[in-house]
Design an enzyme around this catalytic site. Structure first.
Site, PDB file in Angstrom:
ATOM      1  N   ASN A  69     -10.116  -6.809 -14.577  1.00 19.46           N
ATOM      2  CA  ASN A  69     -11.045  -7.686 -15.293  1.00 19.46           C
ATOM      3  C   ASN A  69     -10.304  -8.749 -16.111  1.00 19.46           C
ATOM      4  O   ASN A  69     -10.788  -9.871 -16.273  1.00 19.46           O
ATOM      5  CB  ASN A  69     -11.987  -6.874 -16.189  1.00 19.46           C
ATOM      6  CG  ASN A  69     -13.141  -6.296 -15.389  1.00 19.46           C
ATOM      7  OD1 ASN A  69     -13.582  -6.892 -14.418  1.00 19.46           O
ATOM      8  ND2 ASN A  69     -13.618  -5.133 -15.781  1.00 19.46           N
ATOM      9  N   ASP A  76     -26.613  14.515 -18.592  1.00 19.55           N
ATOM     10  CA  ASP A  76     -27.257  13.394 -19.289  1.00 19.55           C
ATOM     11  C   ASP A  76     -28.207  13.990 -20.329  1.00 19.55           C
ATOM     12  O   ASP A  76     -28.472  15.195 -20.326  1.00 19.55           O
ATOM     13  CB  ASP A  76     -28.017  12.500 -18.308  1.00 19.55           C
ATOM     14  CG  ASP A  76     -28.140  11.066 -18.827  1.00 19.55           C
ATOM     15  OD1 ASP A  76     -27.445  10.179 -18.294  1.00 19.55           O
ATOM     16  OD2 ASP A  76     -28.921  10.831 -19.770  1.00 19.55           O
ATOM     17  N   GLU A  98      -8.713   2.227 -11.546  1.00 19.03           N
ATOM     18  CA  GLU A  98      -7.677   1.924 -12.535  1.00 19.03           C
ATOM     19  C   GLU A  98      -7.541   3.131 -13.465  1.00 19.03           C
ATOM     20  O   GLU A  98      -8.521   3.555 -14.077  1.00 19.03           O
ATOM     21  CB  GLU A  98      -8.075   0.714 -13.379  1.00 19.03           C
ATOM     22  CG  GLU A  98      -7.840  -0.622 -12.723  1.00 19.03           C
ATOM     23  CD  GLU A  98      -8.230  -1.780 -13.641  1.00 19.03           C
ATOM     24  OE1 GLU A  98      -7.386  -2.654 -13.876  1.00 19.03           O
ATOM     25  OE2 GLU A  98      -9.380  -1.822 -14.112  1.00 19.03           O
ATOM     26  N   HIS A 140     -11.282   3.893 -14.552  1.00 16.08           N
ATOM     27  CA  HIS A 140     -12.233   2.813 -14.299  1.00 16.08           C
ATOM     28  C   HIS A 140     -12.555   2.713 -12.810  1.00 16.08           C
ATOM     29  O   HIS A 140     -11.732   2.299 -12.001  1.00 16.08           O
ATOM     30  CB  HIS A 140     -11.644   1.487 -14.817  1.00 16.08           C
ATOM     31  CG  HIS A 140     -12.513   0.302 -14.541  1.00 16.08           C
ATOM     32  ND1 HIS A 140     -12.016  -0.968 -14.379  1.00 16.08           N
ATOM     33  CD2 HIS A 140     -13.862   0.193 -14.398  1.00 16.08           C
ATOM     34  CE1 HIS A 140     -13.005  -1.797 -14.148  1.00 16.08           C
ATOM     35  NE2 HIS A 140     -14.141  -1.120 -14.154  1.00 16.08           N
ATOM     36  N   SER A 180     -14.919  -0.501 -18.442  1.00 10.99           N
ATOM     37  CA  SER A 180     -14.345  -1.636 -17.712  1.00 10.99           C
ATOM     38  C   SER A 180     -13.596  -2.586 -18.638  1.00 10.99           C
ATOM     39  O   SER A 180     -12.829  -3.422 -18.175  1.00 10.99           O
ATOM     40  CB  SER A 180     -15.444  -2.396 -16.966  1.00 10.99           C
ATOM     41  OG  SER A 180     -16.478  -2.766 -17.858  1.00 10.99           O
ATOM     42  N   VAL A 194     -21.064   6.603 -19.782  1.00 12.63           N
ATOM     43  CA  VAL A 194     -22.263   6.165 -20.492  1.00 12.63           C
ATOM     44  C   VAL A 194     -22.194   4.648 -20.682  1.00 12.63           C
ATOM     45  O   VAL A 194     -21.281   3.995 -20.192  1.00 12.63           O
ATOM     46  CB  VAL A 194     -22.428   6.903 -21.851  1.00 12.63           C
ATOM     47  CG1 VAL A 194     -22.532   8.402 -21.613  1.00 12.63           C
ATOM     48  CG2 VAL A 194     -21.281   6.595 -22.806  1.00 12.63           C
ATOM     49  N   MET A 225     -24.220   4.752 -11.666  1.00 16.18           N
ATOM     50  CA  MET A 225     -22.769   4.934 -11.708  1.00 16.18           C
ATOM     51  C   MET A 225     -22.412   6.428 -11.718  1.00 16.18           C
ATOM     52  O   MET A 225     -21.570   6.880 -10.942  1.00 16.18           O
ATOM     53  CB  MET A 225     -22.183   4.229 -12.932  1.00 16.18           C
ATOM     54  CG  MET A 225     -20.668   4.321 -13.059  1.00 16.18           C
ATOM     55  SD  MET A 225     -19.756   3.710 -11.632  1.00 16.18           S
ATOM     56  CE  MET A 225     -19.490   2.011 -12.077  1.00 16.18           C
ATOM     57  N   GLU A 238     -21.668   0.764 -21.786  1.00 12.85           N
ATOM     58  CA  GLU A 238     -20.431   0.077 -22.210  1.00 12.85           C
ATOM     59  C   GLU A 238     -20.570  -0.389 -23.665  1.00 12.85           C
ATOM     60  O   GLU A 238     -20.680  -1.576 -23.964  1.00 12.85           O
ATOM     61  CB  GLU A 238     -20.159  -1.102 -21.254  1.00 12.85           C
ATOM     62  CG  GLU A 238     -18.806  -1.751 -21.395  1.00 12.85           C
ATOM     63  CD  GLU A 238     -17.632  -0.937 -20.854  1.00 12.85           C
ATOM     64  OE1 GLU A 238     -16.538  -1.475 -20.837  1.00 12.85           O
ATOM     65  OE2 GLU A 238     -17.813   0.236 -20.472  1.00 12.85           O
ATOM     66  N   LYS A 294     -19.818   5.425 -26.761  1.00 10.11           N
ATOM     67  CA  LYS A 294     -18.731   6.128 -26.077  1.00 10.11           C
ATOM     68  C   LYS A 294     -17.961   7.020 -27.057  1.00 10.11           C
ATOM     69  O   LYS A 294     -17.625   8.165 -26.737  1.00 10.11           O
ATOM     70  CB  LYS A 294     -17.790   5.129 -25.401  1.00 10.11           C
ATOM     71  CG  LYS A 294     -18.361   4.505 -24.123  1.00 10.11           C
ATOM     72  CD  LYS A 294     -17.351   3.606 -23.438  1.00 10.11           C
ATOM     73  CE  LYS A 294     -17.940   2.944 -22.199  1.00 10.11           C
ATOM     74  NZ  LYS A 294     -18.151   3.872 -21.077  1.00 10.11           N
ATOM     75  N   ASP A 303       0.838  -1.204   0.000  1.00 10.62           N
ATOM     76  CA  ASP A 303       0.000   0.000   0.000  1.00 10.62           C
ATOM     77  C   ASP A 303       0.875   1.256   0.000  1.00 10.62           C
ATOM     78  O   ASP A 303       0.554   2.251  -0.657  1.00 10.62           O
ATOM     79  CB  ASP A 303      -0.919  -0.020   1.224  1.00 10.62           C
ATOM     80  CG  ASP A 303      -2.018   1.029   1.134  1.00 10.62           C
ATOM     81  OD1 ASP A 303      -2.637   1.143   0.065  1.00 10.62           O
ATOM     82  OD2 ASP A 303      -2.241   1.742   2.125  1.00 10.62           O
ATOM     83  N   ASN A 307     -17.786  -0.812  -8.825  1.00 13.19           N
ATOM     84  CA  ASN A 307     -19.130  -0.629  -8.281  1.00 13.19           C
ATOM     85  C   ASN A 307     -19.286  -1.391  -6.959  1.00 13.19           C
ATOM     86  O   ASN A 307     -18.875  -2.544  -6.898  1.00 13.19           O
ATOM     87  CB  ASN A 307     -20.154  -1.141  -9.308  1.00 13.19           C
ATOM     88  CG  ASN A 307     -21.471  -0.395  -9.231  1.00 13.19           C
ATOM     89  OD1 ASN A 307     -21.616   0.561  -8.482  1.00 13.19           O
ATOM     90  ND2 ASN A 307     -22.438  -0.853  -9.988  1.00 13.19           N
TER      91      ASN A 307
END
Length: 724
Positions: free
Chosen positions: A505, A348, A467, A455, A434, A405, A329, A407, A412, A301, A458
């Site tokens: 991921n 939005d 990330e 990234h 992601s 927005v 999100m 995925e 995007k 850490d 959730n």
């Protein structure tokens, strides 16, 4: 000057005279904090001896020349010291006890002035003196159990005698940092004053003690004698506490319960015997794998924070942010930014999405108010930092944009190219994707050097990791600003290079691949969940897939299969696809591998569902018996191998960052230290042998890399032994 060292000075008198008072000051040269390294402890011994040899003293004040008091022992030394074995550790602790006891036994009253953090060994130093005064913003505590050990320099002995066994158990087993008002309430300190009045308050206490108003000898007798509890009171207090703490800590974290046992065993003893019990228990815990890994986690850490700090120094501050895409999100990102003080626009194209995002933010702020962390006035003020909008009107003044927005690369791409034309030339654009390649998303941008991935995981308010993904054309300024913004949001950013799935991921989906293969060969998914939860994961793979969402998992798996077809593409239909095709998306629609009902708090509670078991039978190709060890190996080997590949491919720079990303991003069991520490613990050669055996039957997902084989042959590790 009575004593002068590198970290400690002892002078006679203060700025106001008081020539009969000794002032011992911790002020470690060339460091921003005070910590008790072996060298500093040796200095403390010399300083105390010098004080004892000095004539005519009537009191001692212990203080700090830094903003903190003492943050604790020097944890960077732990692995090397602990390797020396149990006997050495017991002797080392007993030697420290001698030094601390010498402070406690000085022939005049003593007081500590706590101006900032006093943690671990720093807190134990304060307990040696007769009295303690504390600055209003200072904090005190014994966090050792979070490192898999217990307070070994008198904390388990002195604190219960000072504040009572129940309070001491709470402080030590919980390992928290306690504010000044809480410390005063339980009697851990004698006064709380503004920092500028600390010295005056300390001197006042010494004057009153010397005048006979305060009985410092009675204080000492209380701290050095047995705990004032009879046998029945002891049994009730400690046995109840052990049961409660064991339930909370779980079976993988023995230190909190062990600390209670030490307090219990030493309760009827005088100081020397109680300290010997503490020293022995400390040494035993220090040699456990759990302690080794938790100390390693702390060191990792520090590596991650240091790297992020370097980026932060190069960054232009983000004073105004924006998030594109409201909803859950977007609302979570807006809440996190606003709650930590960075104003944010939430844009939005739909009014109902804006309302959903605001609802999410309000809900999270309301929870803070319920817990007493925020006043309603402060909540109202922080909510004004979120500005909802259906237009790009104010985007010319934004420093950083987070695109959040759906995925979908086309959506995007359209949103990013549109917003790029409406922001300033130096504005940083980021995508909360992601899986989608940052290099690909940058293709149509005019300023790709100002674009990178950001990234979030959730739920945003809970998950510590962000990330930060560097694409082929991403500039250093974009990475630095994004890291700085993530840190300002209270997150832990880890910089990774672009590839399908990035780091977390990319590593997670081979784990799901191992799960799919197990189910195909007849393993019951509920049993797999139980085995992996027992292993230490917060939830098993089937349950995790339900939380992630089957639609998200199928999409991400397609990206992985395209990127790494040799080991992640599958010809056969998986249990995940079967769930998706039957519209069992998981918690999103209350049915996946499990069915979901609301519990009393309105949260989804999983229950077994016969329909899911029926559907899974479609993919079962054989019936095979698996031991718990088989299940663990088949789940963990692909995940660990992919982590190794990410390190070898330069997706992540260091083992420390790789392991911390898995712990912070997907809940890898902290007491196991991360995927690369897990391999080290097994032994690289043993791990390669295990993987090879599985690869013969199961293919490329389980095949070790050439470099890992070389490491196995040469006896290398990911972490050098003595350094952790």
């Amino acid at each position: 000057m009575i004593y002068q060292g590198n970290a400690i000075t002892v002078a006679r008198g203060t700025g106001n005279g008081n020539a009969d008072i000794a002032m011992l000051t911790f002020d470690l040269k060339d460091e921003s904090i005070n910590k008790l390294s072996s060298a500093v402890v040796a200095e403390l011994d010399e300083a105390v001896q010098a004080i004892r040899a000095e004539n005519g003293l009537k009191g001692l004040v212990i203080g700090s020349g830094k903003e903190v008091f003492i943050v604790g022992a020097d944890i960077t030394e732990f692995h090397g010291i602990f390797e020396k074995g149990e006997e050495y550790l017991v002797e080392m602790n007993l030697r420290v006890h001698e030094i601390f006891n010498a402070i406690e036994d000085l022939p005049f009253p003593t007081v500590t002035a706590i101006n900032g953090l006093a943690l671990g060994g720093g807190c134990e130093v304060t307990l040696t003196t007769d009295f303690r005064v504390m600055g209003e913003k200072a904090k005190i505590g014994l966090p050792e159990t979070k490192l898999g050990i217990l307070p070994g320099w008198g904390g388990c002995v002195r604190l219960p005698r000072l504040i009572g066994s129940d309070n001491a158990v709470e402080w030590i087993a919980g390992g928290g940092e306690n504010p000044a008002d809480a410390a005063l309430k339980v009697g851990a300190v004698d006064a709380v004053v503004p920092n500028e009045q600390l010295e005056a308050a300390a001197l006042d206490i010494l004057a009153r003690a010397n005048a006979g108003e305060l009985d410092y000898q009675a204080r000492r007798a209380e701290k050095t004698g047995p705990l004032k509890l009879n046998a029945i009171e002891q049994m009730m207090a400690f046995e109840t506490a052990k049961g409660y703490v064991a339930g909370k800590a779980g079976p993988h974290y023995p230190a909190p319960v062990e600390a209670i046992k030490v307090i219990q065993k030493g309760a009827g003893e005088e100081r020397a015997r109680a300290q010997a019990i503490e020293a022995k228990a400390f040494a035993k815990l220090a040699l456990t794998d759990v302690c080794y890994n938790l100390v390693g986690l702390f060191l990792n850490d520090q590596v991650v924070k240091k790297k992020a700090g370097k980026y932060e120094k190069q960054a232009k501050a983000v004073k105004q942010a924006a998030v594109l895409g409201a909803g859950i999100m977007g609302g979570g990102i807006a809440y996190q930014s606003a709650s930590k003080g960075t104003p944010i626009l939430m844009k939005d194209i739909k009014e109902e999405a804006i309302e959903l995002g605001l609802k999410e933010s309000r809900k999270l702020f309301a929870k803070q108010v319920e817990r007493g962390k925020l006043s309603t006035e402060l909540m109202a003020e922080k909510l004004t930092h979120i500005r909802p909008t259906l237009s790009y009107g104010d985007f010319g003044h934004v420093d950083l944009v987070v695109e959040a927005v759906v995925e979908n690369p086309k959506v995007k791409d359209a949103v990013l190219t549109e917003v790029e034309g409406l922001v300033g030339e130096d504005t940083i654009l980021t995508s909360n994707t992601s899986t989608i390649s940052i290099t690909r998303l940058a293709q149509n941008l005019k300023r790709p050097e100002n674009f990178c991935g950001m990234h979030f995981f959730n739920p945003v308010h809970r998950m510590p990791l962000v990330e930060v993904i560097r694409g082929e054309k991403t500039g250093d300024a974009a990475v630095a600003a994004t890291v700085a913004y993530a840190r300002a949001m209270g997150k832990t950013p880890i910089v990774v290079n672009d590839c399908p799935g990035f780091l977390v991921n990319r590593v997670l989906f081979p784990y799901f691949g191992g799960f799919s293969l197990l189910v195909e060969q007849g393993a019951d998914f509920q049993r797999v969940d139980k085995v992996m939860e027992k292993f230490g994961w917060p939830m098993g793979p089937a349950y995790l897939l339900d939380v992630v969402g089957m639609d998200t998992a199928v999409h991400a798996n397609e990206v992985m299969a395209e990127g790494f077809p040799d080991r992640m593409a599958r010809d056969a239909k998986t249990a995940i696809q079967v769930m998706y095709e039957n519209e069992r998306l998981g918690q999103k629609n209350d049915k996946g591998f499990y069915a979901y009902e609301e519990d009393k708090k309105g949260k989804p509670k999983k229950v077994s569902d016969d329909k899911a078991h029926e559907l899974v039978k479609q993919v079962v190709q054989q019936e095979k018996e698996f031991s718990d060890e088989d299940i663990i190996a088949r789940m963990m080997v692909p995940l660990c191998l992919e982590t190794v590949r990410c390190l070898e491919d330069g997706i992540v720079e260091t083992p420390a960052e790789a392991d911390m990303a898995l712990i912070y991003g997907i809940g890898f069991p902290p007491f196991r230290g991360g995927a690369l520490r897990y391999i080290d613990a097994m032994g690289v050669a043993e791990f390669v042998k295990l993987a090879d055996g599985l690869a013969e039957e199961l293919g490329a997902l389980y095949a070790p890399t050439d470099k890992l084989r070389q490491m196995a042959e040469s006896g290398e590790r990911f972490y050098p032994k003595a350094q952790g």
